[in-house]
Design an enzyme around this catalytic site. Structure first.
Site, PDB file in Angstrom:
ATOM      1  N   GLY A  36       0.884  -1.127   0.020  1.00 29.07           N
ATOM      2  CA  GLY A  36      -0.114   0.039  -0.136  1.00 29.07           C
ATOM      3  C   GLY A  36       0.750   1.145  -0.225  1.00 29.07           C
ATOM      4  N   HIS A  37       2.039   1.345   0.926  1.00 29.45           N
ATOM      5  CA  HIS A  37       2.787   2.339   1.027  1.00 29.45           C
ATOM      6  C   HIS A  37       3.385   2.490  -0.343  1.00 29.45           C
ATOM      7  CE1 HIS A  37       2.532   1.430   5.216  1.00 29.45           C
ATOM      8  NE2 HIS A  37       2.412   2.793   5.367  1.00 29.45           N
ATOM      9  N   GLN A  61      -0.498  10.299  18.318  1.00 29.85           N
ATOM     10  CA  GLN A  61      -1.565   9.418  17.575  1.00 29.85           C
ATOM     11  C   GLN A  61      -1.881   8.277  18.043  1.00 29.85           C
ATOM     12  OE1 GLN A  61      -0.003   9.692  13.532  1.00 29.85           O
ATOM     13  NE2 GLN A  61      -1.158   7.809  13.368  1.00 29.85           N
ATOM     14  N   GLY A 147      -3.839   6.731   1.541  1.00 25.83           N
ATOM     15  CA  GLY A 147      -4.495   5.734   1.109  1.00 25.83           C
ATOM     16  C   GLY A 147      -5.971   5.750   1.775  1.00 25.83           C
ATOM     17  N   SER A 185      -2.247  -3.437   5.996  1.00 23.71           N
ATOM     18  CA  SER A 185      -2.003  -2.648   7.198  1.00 23.71           C
ATOM     19  C   SER A 185      -0.552  -3.017   7.759  1.00 23.71           C
ATOM     20  CB  SER A 185      -3.236  -2.636   7.858  1.00 23.71           C
ATOM     21  OG  SER A 185      -2.838  -2.058   9.225  1.00 23.71           O
ATOM     22  N   ARG A 187      -0.293  -3.025  10.717  1.00 27.57           N
ATOM     23  CA  ARG A 187      -0.781  -3.926  11.855  1.00 27.57           C
ATOM     24  C   ARG A 187      -1.273  -5.304  11.617  1.00 27.57           C
ATOM     25  NH1 ARG A 187      -2.504   1.604  14.035  1.00 27.57           N
ATOM     26  NH2 ARG A 187      -1.454   2.033  16.007  1.00 27.57           N
TER      27      ARG A 187
HETATM   28  O1  PAF Z   1      -1.743   7.083   8.004  1.00 28.99           O
HETATM   29  C1  PAF Z   1      -0.821   7.185   8.647  1.00 28.99           C
HETATM   30  O2  PAF Z   1       0.271   6.429   8.504  1.00 28.99           O
HETATM   31  C2  PAF Z   1      -0.570   8.183   9.471  1.00 28.99           C
HETATM   32  O3  PAF Z   1      -1.513   8.383  10.260  1.00 28.99           O
HETATM   33  C3  PAF Z   1       0.099   9.502   9.035  1.00 28.99           C
HETATM   34  C4  PAF Z   1      -0.671  10.209   8.264  1.00 28.99           C
HETATM   35  C5  PAF Z   1       1.634   9.138   8.605  1.00 28.99           C
HETATM   36  C6  PAF Z   1       0.467  10.615  10.329  1.00 28.99           C
HETATM   37  O4  PAF Z   1       1.138   9.999  11.073  1.00 28.99           O
END
Ligand code: PAF
Length: 283
Positions: A36-37, A61, A147, A185, A187
């Protein structure tokens, strides 16, 4: 590929780009890359002259009981994947440099952050908007790539750049999935082998909801029941929410519309999965 580790060095690099009429694309990440990345980086590479990726596991976060310390940080593999994708600059700040002692500013977006993920992870979105606002101020990209898997995050960040006049074009890119439908993901690696086998139920349920809409179902209650019933019948996943929402306000709908987004989150043991499907009605 240039690796920049401090805010000061990033500011100096960015100031030098201003004289070079570059079209700058930015992919903010927390690392632990998957396909995905890579697709976000490739998309940025195709449409922008210079591509910057940030890798920063943003402590703001994560809730107090979440996985900040365990979050995977395969730094060398991530850098190799950036190089492979043709990224120009990787920004990898330390926590201390990004949030120095005394840091006390946060960015809060309003109602969009309250339902769904916001209701289950109270401080999460404020952490996301704070880190992304700072990253966008430093990188000053023309376009940023995110994404669709994190649909609510995309809506919130869109709202933020509009409200703050940051002038960045936010590009939402399609979710990349395993062959059985599970959204990629960082995770997913936490799933036990039996939970991994069960994990596609969320996407299956969302697709069943979408199919029922396409086949003419107009009752929101019945669409939600179809999705819930699939998960309850075929798994032991705990449903956090499954909802039919407005694509921009994310409000739950009372009636079907031309375009909607089905949002879902379930828990499989300790792992939370989120996913979504956008659906257009035939009329
Ligand atoms: O989606 C993510 O990986 C994170 O929430 C982000 C946008 C890089 C912010 O830390």
């Amino acid at each position: 590929m240039k690796i920049i580790r401090t805010i000061r060095a990033l500011q100096l690099w960015r100031a030098r780009q201003s004289s070079r009429n570059v079209h700058l694309g930015f992919v903010p990440t927390m690392g632990a890359f998957h396909a995905g990345h890579q697709s976000l980086m490739q998309r940025a590479r195709r449409s922008c002259g210079t591509v910057v990726v940030s890798i920063f596991v943003n402590p703001l976060q994560f809730g107090p009981t979440e996985d900040l310390d365990e979050y995977p940080r395969p730094r060398q593999t991530d850098l190799a994947l950036c190089r492979q994708a043709g990224v120009d600059v990787v920004f990898v700040p330390s926590r201390k440099d990004f949030y120095p002692p005394g840091f006390q500013t946060s960015v809060t977006v309003g109602v969009l952050t309250r339902p769904w993920e916001g209701a289950h992870r109270r401080t999460h979105f404020q952490g996301v908007t704070t880190v992304v606002a700072k990253l966008l101020n430093l990188v000053k990209p023309h376009r940023a790539f995110l994404g669709q898997k994190d649909y609510q995050q995309c809506c919130i960040l869109n709202q933020m750049v509009t409200d703050l006049g940051q002038g960045v074009n936010m590009v939402m890119c399609p979710t990349i999935r395993e062959s059985d439908g599970l959204a990629l993901s960082s995770r997913n690696g936490y799933l036990s082998s039996s939970a991994r086998r069960t994990a596609p139920v969320l996407y299956q349920a969302l697709n069943m909801g979408a199919s029922s809409i396409r086949e003419g179902e107009t009752s929101i209650k019945r669409i939600e029941t179809v999705m819930q019933a699939h998960i309850r019948k075929t798994s032991n996943a705990k449903i956090d929410y499954l909802a039919v929402c407005h694509t921009e306000t994310l409000e739950p709908l009372n009636h079907t519309r031309k375009k909607m987004v089905l949002l879902g989150a379930v828990r499989l043991g300790k792992v939370r999965l989120i996913d979504n499907v956008i659906v257009n009605t035939p009329v």
